[in-house]
Design an enzyme around this catalytic site. Structure first.
Site, PDB file in Angstrom:
ATOM      1  N   LYS A 172       0.816  -1.153  -0.038  1.00  0.00           N
ATOM      2  CA  LYS A 172       0.133   0.099   0.208  1.00  0.00           C
ATOM      3  C   LYS A 172       0.825   1.288   0.048  1.00  0.00           C
ATOM      4  O   LYS A 172       1.923   1.398   0.597  1.00  0.00           O
ATOM      5  CB  LYS A 172      -0.913   0.021   1.270  1.00  0.00           C
ATOM      6  CG  LYS A 172      -1.887   1.136   1.251  1.00  0.00           C
ATOM      7  CD  LYS A 172      -2.555   0.978   2.524  1.00  0.00           C
ATOM      8  CE  LYS A 172      -3.847   2.235   2.741  1.00  0.00           C
ATOM      9  NZ  LYS A 172      -4.446   1.982   3.883  1.00  0.00           N
ATOM     10  N   SER A 176      -9.434   2.088   2.955  1.00  0.00           N
ATOM     11  CA  SER A 176      -8.358   2.832   2.208  1.00  0.00           C
ATOM     12  C   SER A 176      -7.357   2.073   1.587  1.00  0.00           C
ATOM     13  O   SER A 176      -6.734   2.357   0.657  1.00  0.00           O
ATOM     14  CB  SER A 176      -7.656   4.008   3.017  1.00  0.00           C
ATOM     15  OG  SER A 176      -6.815   3.121   4.201  1.00  0.00           O
ATOM     16  N   SER A 234      -9.876  -0.003   7.447  1.00  0.00           N
ATOM     17  CA  SER A 234      -9.376   0.040   6.197  1.00  0.00           C
ATOM     18  C   SER A 234      -8.466  -1.084   5.494  1.00  0.00           C
ATOM     19  O   SER A 234      -8.462  -1.236   4.318  1.00  0.00           O
ATOM     20  CB  SER A 234      -8.197   1.002   6.007  1.00  0.00           C
ATOM     21  OG  SER A 234      -8.725   2.358   6.027  1.00  0.00           O
TER      22      SER A 234
END
Lengths: 431, 431
Positions: free
Chosen positions: B79, B149, B173
């Protein structure tokens, strides 16, 4: 005779630059000359490039008056566990020699944007996590430690090589060097200043710390870092104020110099009209140092697994021990410690405490954190106030503690207390 | 027909490479072909350099058998809020365009040393802190969000573009995109994996998360990250086991698909001989979502002050609002929330909970974190187990929760539960 620029506090430097009486270039030159004179004796710097400092200083002078930040030209030393995009960050470890992060820590980004002159990186114990000192000496006695782990920042500010220094504290790494070097040290409430880009030892304990030679300078920094209590404090008057002396469970470890400093601090406050009474922590909090150790060791198990995995041979035995959980702390004990400290925070929030000691002889060990670590665990703000003298003539500070997020209140109190301790405590920084 | 290498789990890839049936080069080529086919539809990547991937793959093939790490050749997506020294880290923000940190996050350093092939960086909402989605689409329906996210890592693993993904979780997330993309998602106990080099939103909430398409793969990662309970779990049998259904205070927000998935999960567990009973949290914990919000907003005030100070115009209004404390959370309220959550952790530690929902239509919002955030606040490990189908045919996962530092136990339970849910839940990842 006018003071050399290196002798000025940040507040004074700002005034002179604003008044057109000093350029950042001339200021930087003065600091570099001081460093050149003193570096062999003190060895506070892990990285300092005089040419680059001068380039930065000249660039600051070019900034139009209307665009200058609130710290325009103020020189700042950065402990070498805090990222700087233009200087290597090495943690007193060979492991990151090739990986110097090219990014500013959040704290450094704020200071740089505010116009600070980032002077260089200061020494630290390995990853700010061991007690084996770096090369740095106490500026007031080269045979003594400046304290650790923020050794270089504490010594550099104490030796007038820079007016402001960044440190960190997980046990007593900011407050202790503050006491040993005879300067103001401020550990604000946990997480009130971002720790982005500051090497992790323990998430729940690590705190950014600040060094200065006056409370006015710490207030400048508190403004820039947007430290805000619920209520903005007004000017604090000692007369009629109430102070609590909290010796805590570690008092039996106090040295004679520390005990004398505490006694003198109390009598000075009383002489100036304050009420001072001794209070105690509830007995069930006597395990705070044990809980702190359990959290620290367990968090070190997580924090140093990357270095252990990649380059174990370059990691000290102490930190290898953390990763291998050589103190055999169970998850159950770890969680009990974590939760017990959490439960203690609101209980202790109303209490002020004073915590003194003198720099122990020698520079191999960076001293005991016993008198600081419980406040780190409890997340309370702490200010070290210099002004006292130990048995060997070395500086000793007395700490003031306030409830969490009473940082500005604590600075207001510290300003009034500091004026008294500096004037009448018996030890004074030779500026 | 033999599976293409891109279809393999990490565990299978390891076996094939060890057996000499697959080179890292051939594996990487297969993954890149899959990505090339699918990237226009899914858009999971923030940075991916195919040439560099092939160079890394060939270098891994050169490593002698005896020197290979436990993840030799396993491809991993990172990420884009987690530092990588050889790829830019941009946080879905223009602010760090020139400052890409040239250092590996602690997690990435461990994975790299273990032989992982770091494939590229995956999309995220801005600083993993807003709910406005990045460009990424749900691989199972391009009109739907992959969740956020950790949008890119969830979608890439769900779309067979990579077997393992790193995410983060501050609210929901990691777990939410796991549910939306029909994959396993694991949020381990807070701070059991280092967050060094992972952008800070909230120190006390942020947790590294892991994606995979099997529990065996999550176990591989748990080994590499040295996750250790006090007791090593043995193989878990569903028959005779006891599960608790904990609907929590946010159950009224559940959708019909989520409620049906929960009902089916319960009946499947019962059909396989488990006891399942419904339990409730003590009523005084109904404020957990409010406390979570107070901590999050207050911590955002600290976390984004650097970006606010340097480049406010490039920060979203939502994060500017955090810094300006536009929800007017007092320090007193902040501390009350922080301390109340801390007090709740040991209280809740014994409770298992199940938390489902389906990906809401549209990709503008990344969905609700309501069913995840209390576990984030409580620091408990959570596993999302895929296998259920929502009203619109989209995957829905059911979460299992365990007490803190029962991560390995939770994985053992999840393995047994996952076999049943995947086989009989009604939704299956098309491999």
């Amino acid at each position: 005779m006018a003071a050399d620029p290196y002798q000025l506090t940040a507040t004074d430097v700002l005034h002179k630059i604003k008044a057109g009486e000093l350029t950042v270039e001339a200021y930087a030159r003065s600091l570099l000359a001081r460093i050149s004179d003193r570096d062999e004796a003190v060895q506070a710097w892990a990285y300092l490039d005089p040419d680059y400092v001068m380039i930065q200083a000249k660039a600051l002078d070019e900034i139009p008056l209307s665009e200058r930040g609130p710290l325009h030209g103020v020189a700042i030393a950065v402990k070498d566990v805090i990222y700087t995009k233009d200087m290597p960050t090495q943690f007193n470890s060979p492991i990151y020699a090739d990986d110097a992060p090219r990014v500013d820590a959040g704290s450094v980004a704020i200071l740089r944007k505010s116009g600070a002159l980032i002077l260089g990186k200061t020494t630290t114990t390995e990853f700010a996590a061991t007690t084996v000192g770096p090369k740095t000496r106490n500026p007031h006695d080269p045979n003594r430690t400046p304290g650790g782990s923020s050794s270089g920042s504490g010594a550099a500010v104490g030796d007038l090589q820079v007016p402001i220094g960044l440190g960190t504290q997980t046990g007593g790494s900011t407050i202790r060097p503050g006491s040993y070097n005879g300067i103001y040290a401020f550990k604000p409430t946990w997480n009130s200043i971002t720790r982005e880009g500051q090497k992790i030892y323990s998430l729940i304990l690590d705190t950014l710390g600040l060094y200065a030679r006056s409370i006015a300078d710490l207030d400048l920094l508190a403004d820039v870092f947007a430290l805000a209590d619920d209520e903005t404090p007004s000017k604090f008057r000692i007369e009629g104020a109430r102070f609590a002396v909290l010796k805590t469970m570690v008092w039996p470890q106090i040295g004679s110099g520390g005990a004398a400093a505490m006694e003198k601090a109390v009598s000075l406050l009383r002489a100036h009209g304050a009420q001072v009474e001794e209070i105690e922590l509830p007995e069930h909090l006597n395990d705070l140092p044990t809980w702190h150790a359990a959290v620290l060791n367990s968090d070190g198990r997580t924090a140093f697994l990357p270095e252990y995995t990649t380059t174990k041979h370059d990691l000290s035995d102490y930190l290898v021990g953390h990763v291998e959980n050589n103190t055999k702390i169970s998850r159950k004990a770890q969680l009990n410690a974590f939760d017990s400290i959490a439960a203690a925070r609101p209980v202790v929030d109303d209490i002020f405490g004073n915590v003194p000691d003198e720099a122990p002889l020698g520079i191999e060990k960076t001293g005991s954190a016993a008198f600081c670590l419980i406040w780190t665990a409890l997340h309370t703000p702490v200010v070290n106030i210099p002004g006292f003298k130990g048995d060997n003539g070395m500086p000793i500070g007395v700490s003031l503690v306030a409830p969490r997020y009473h940082d500005r209140h604590l600075l207001a109190v510290s300003r009034a207390v500091g004026e008294i301790f500096e004037a009448e405590g018996g030890w004074k920084l030779d500026v």
